[in-house]
Design a protein around this motif. Structure first.
Motif, mmCIF file in Angstrom:
data_model
loop_
_atom_site.group_PDB
_atom_site.id
_atom_site.type_symbol
_atom_site.label_atom_id
_atom_site.label_comp_id
_atom_site.label_asym_id
_atom_site.label_seq_id
_atom_site.Cartn_x
_atom_site.Cartn_y
_atom_site.Cartn_z
ATOM 1 N N ASP A 269 26.006 31.187 35.225
ATOM 2 C CA ASP A 269 26.957 30.794 36.272
ATOM 3 C C ASP A 269 28.391 30.881 35.773
ATOM 4 N N GLU A 270 28.604 30.471 34.521
ATOM 5 C CA GLU A 270 29.937 30.567 33.931
ATOM 6 C C GLU A 270 30.331 32.038 33.760
ATOM 7 N N GLU A 271 29.410 32.830 33.222
ATOM 8 C CA GLU A 271 29.704 34.234 32.933
ATOM 9 C C GLU A 271 30.061 34.993 34.211
ATOM 10 N N ARG A 272 29.287 34.775 35.262
ATOM 11 C CA ARG A 272 29.577 35.469 36.529
ATOM 12 C C ARG A 272 30.929 35.036 37.088
ATOM 13 N N LYS A 273 31.207 33.731 36.998
ATOM 14 C CA LYS A 273 32.475 33.208 37.528
ATOM 15 C C LYS A 273 33.652 33.868 36.800
ATOM 16 N N VAL A 274 33.597 33.863 35.487
ATOM 17 C CA VAL A 274 34.694 34.439 34.699
ATOM 18 C C VAL A 274 34.788 35.945 34.935
ATOM 19 N N SER A 275 33.639 36.605 35.009
ATOM 20 C CA SER A 275 33.620 38.053 35.234
ATOM 21 C C SER A 275 34.354 38.399 36.527
ATOM 22 N N ARG A 276 34.106 37.627 37.559
ATOM 23 C CA ARG A 276 34.721 37.914 38.861
ATOM 24 C C ARG A 276 36.205 37.585 38.875
ATOM 25 N N GLU A 277 36.573 36.533 38.149
ATOM 26 C CA GLU A 277 38.008 36.204 38.058
ATOM 27 C C GLU A 277 38.748 37.273 37.253
ATOM 28 N N LEU A 278 38.081 37.746 36.231
ATOM 29 C CA LEU A 278 38.731 38.679 35.307
ATOM 30 C C LEU A 278 38.852 40.091 35.872
ATOM 31 N N ASN A 279 37.976 40.421 36.809
ATOM 32 C CA ASN A 279 37.964 41.768 37.366
ATOM 33 C C ASN A 279 39.356 42.227 37.836
ATOM 34 N N ASP A 280 40.014 41.407 38.636
ATOM 35 C CA ASP A 280 41.345 41.761 39.151
ATOM 36 C C ASP A 280 42.385 41.769 38.035
ATOM 37 N N LYS A 281 42.258 40.789 37.129
ATOM 38 C CA LYS A 281 43.200 40.723 36.010
ATOM 39 C C LYS A 281 43.072 41.947 35.126
ATOM 40 N N SER A 282 41.831 42.387 34.924
ATOM 41 C CA SER A 282 41.598 43.569 34.095
ATOM 42 C C SER A 282 42.229 44.797 34.730
ATOM 43 N N LEU A 283 42.105 44.915 36.038
ATOM 44 C CA LEU A 283 42.694 46.071 36.716
ATOM 45 C C LEU A 283 44.213 46.086 36.502
ATOM 46 N N ALA A 284 44.830 44.919 36.668
ATOM 47 C CA ALA A 284 46.280 44.818 36.463
ATOM 48 C C ALA A 284 46.626 45.174 35.015
ATOM 49 N N ASN A 285 45.803 44.695 34.092
ATOM 50 C CA ASN A 285 46.067 44.970 32.677
ATOM 51 C C ASN A 285 45.927 46.460 32.355
ATOM 52 N N LEU A 286 44.926 47.094 32.939
ATOM 53 C CA LEU A 286 44.711 48.525 32.684
ATOM 54 C C LEU A 286 45.905 49.338 33.185
ATOM 55 N N LYS A 287 46.456 48.921 34.332
ATOM 56 C CA LYS A 287 47.659 49.591 34.859
ATOM 57 C C LYS A 287 48.833 49.354 33.910
ATOM 58 N N ALA A 288 48.965 48.107 33.478
ATOM 59 C CA ALA A 288 50.060 47.762 32.570
ATOM 60 C C ALA A 288 49.963 48.547 31.263
ATOM 61 N N LYS A 289 48.748 48.860 30.854
ATOM 62 C CA LYS A 289 48.551 49.627 29.616
ATOM 63 C C LYS A 289 48.755 51.121 29.842
ATOM 64 N N GLY A 290 49.071 51.501 31.079
ATOM 65 C CA GLY A 290 49.419 52.893 31.342
ATOM 66 C C GLY A 290 48.343 53.737 32.002
ATOM 67 N N MET A 291 47.248 53.125 32.402
ATOM 68 C CA MET A 291 46.224 53.925 33.083
ATOM 69 C C MET A 291 46.659 54.228 34.509
ATOM 70 N N GLN A 292 46.319 55.422 34.944
ATOM 71 C CA GLN A 292 46.629 55.824 36.311
ATOM 72 C C GLN A 292 45.375 55.591 37.152
ATOM 73 N N VAL A 293 45.507 54.764 38.189
ATOM 74 C CA VAL A 293 44.331 54.346 38.950
ATOM 75 C C VAL A 293 44.226 55.093 40.277
ATOM 76 N N SER A 294 43.057 55.657 40.555
ATOM 77 C CA SER A 294 42.822 56.347 41.831
ATOM 78 C C SER A 294 41.746 55.637 42.634
ATOM 79 N N GLN A 295 42.003 55.524 43.908
ATOM 80 C CA GLN A 295 40.989 55.043 44.843
ATOM 81 C C GLN A 295 40.223 56.262 45.349
ATOM 82 N N VAL A 296 39.001 56.059 45.765
ATOM 83 C CA VAL A 296 38.290 57.141 46.430
ATOM 84 C C VAL A 296 38.228 56.766 47.908
#
Ligand code: TK8
Length: 337
Positions: A269-296
């Motif tokens: 329950d903890e792992e899923r909760k953190v995973s879901r919270e982190l998902n959006d943060k990770s996306l922001a971080n990946l952009k900040a690190k210079g990744m170019q993000v494409s939607q399909v």
């Protein structure tokens, strides 16, 4: 209180204390090793911390959980084989590299099977999850719970991918799994199976162009250092299995087994909760690190989904027709069809 009720409650109290005492006696001092391929700052780290605390509390400090990160005890498959041999207690592993051991697990690799986390939770924590878990002891492992790995997305170092055609010729690492191999070949990529522990170096040396994993893994395993383009495909949701060696499980007392089972759920329950919270943060971080993000786009995603439907057919015999029909029936019910 009358004298009799006082006496009765005293007797009950003594019996309860004796029971608790004998339960404690059924718990031995144990150091339980659990390994993972990901790093400790992955949400699995939060889940393991919770599980560990829960075990300490319920066992009076006797059951200890010792975690090894970053594939320190070998990759998913290697660690699972150690469990089967009884030389390691636990692993938190993707289901996908284990299809060679138990082909029915391939059901989770079917492309675009789940639409969201809610569906995945309902199926994994429900009758279907139990149906799969009931088969695992036959292969030498006991599944304590399903944790989240997450929806997988494509990354590469060559070009922005917004449609399946743009995958053509990309050398993409997939997990050691024929269904993933087939899905990516079907979408046009030059797919190649590889253990997770080799992925970073293979990307860095350009032996491969791309890979696919959930955002939190791309982030916490620092794949952004060697990958420029991220495409939000969400093409598969493969769970983590929290496995215990069947050989060693059978040496545990019923009390110890109950503690482990209950605490794996607390960790989940903890792992899923953190995973879901982190998902959006990770996306922001990946952009900040210079990744170019494409939607399909929805059209392109539908095309990918349609083209990979043939994968369901081609692997039906290996996974088992009954197994696929079972999960599809559960999903149809969840979707109100
Ligand atoms: C880590 C793996 C990883 C998985 C993969 O051991 O192999 O790509 O997604 O997280 O289980």
């Amino acid at each position: 209180m009358t004298r009799t009720t006082r006496l009765l409650s005293l007797v009950a109290g003594v019996a309860l204390a004796a029971f608790a005492g004998s339960a404690q006696a059924q718990i031995k001092e144990r150091n339980i090793r659990v390994s993972n391929g990901i790093n400790e700052d992955h949400p699995v780290g939060n889940g393991v911390a919770k599980m560990k605390a829960c075990m300490a509390e319920k066992s009076g400090g006797k059951l200890k959980l010792q975690a090894f990160w970053g594939g320190a005890l070998g990759g998913d498959l290697q660690a699972t084989q150690a469990l089967r041999a009884g030389t390691q207690e636990m692993v938190i592993t993707s289901s996908s590299p284990l299809v060679g051991i138990m082909p029915e697990l391939g059901v989770f690799d079917l492309p675009f099977l789940f639409t969201d986390e809610k569906e995945a939770d309902a199926v994994l924590d429900g009758a279907f999850g139990k149906y799969i878990a009931d088969k695992l002891p036959g292969f030498g492992v006991v599944n304590l719970a399903y944790w989240e790995n997450g929806f997988r997305n494509l990354t590469n170092s060559k070009r922005a991918v917004t449609k399946a055609e743009e995958m053509t010729g990309l050398k993409v690492r997939v997990m050691q799994n024929n269904i993933f191999l087939d899905s990516f070949k079907t979408m046009g990529a030059n797919a190649t199976p590889m253990a997770f522990g080799e992925v970073f170096a293979a990307l860095e040396t350009h032996a491969i162009d791309g890979q696919e994993n959930p955002l939190v893994t791309i982030d916490t395993s620092k794949l952004y250092e060697v990958q420029k383009y991220l495409t939000l495909t969400r093409h598969a949701y493969t769970p983590f299995l929290v496995l215990y060696s069947k050989k060693l499980w059978d040496q545990l007392s019923a009390e110890e087994q109950t503690i482990l089972g209950d605490c794996a759920i607390v960790g989940r329950d903890e792992e899923r909760k953190v995973s879901r919270e982190l998902n959006d943060k990770s996306l922001a971080n990946l952009k900040a690190k210079g990744m170019q993000v494409s939607q399909v786009g929805a059209d392109e995603l539908a095309k990918m989904r349609d083209s990979t439907q043939a994968v369901y057919q081609r692997h039906q015999a290996t996974i088992g027709k009954d197994t696929i029909e079972r999960i599809q029936a559960d999903l149809a019910k969840l979707r109100g069809k």
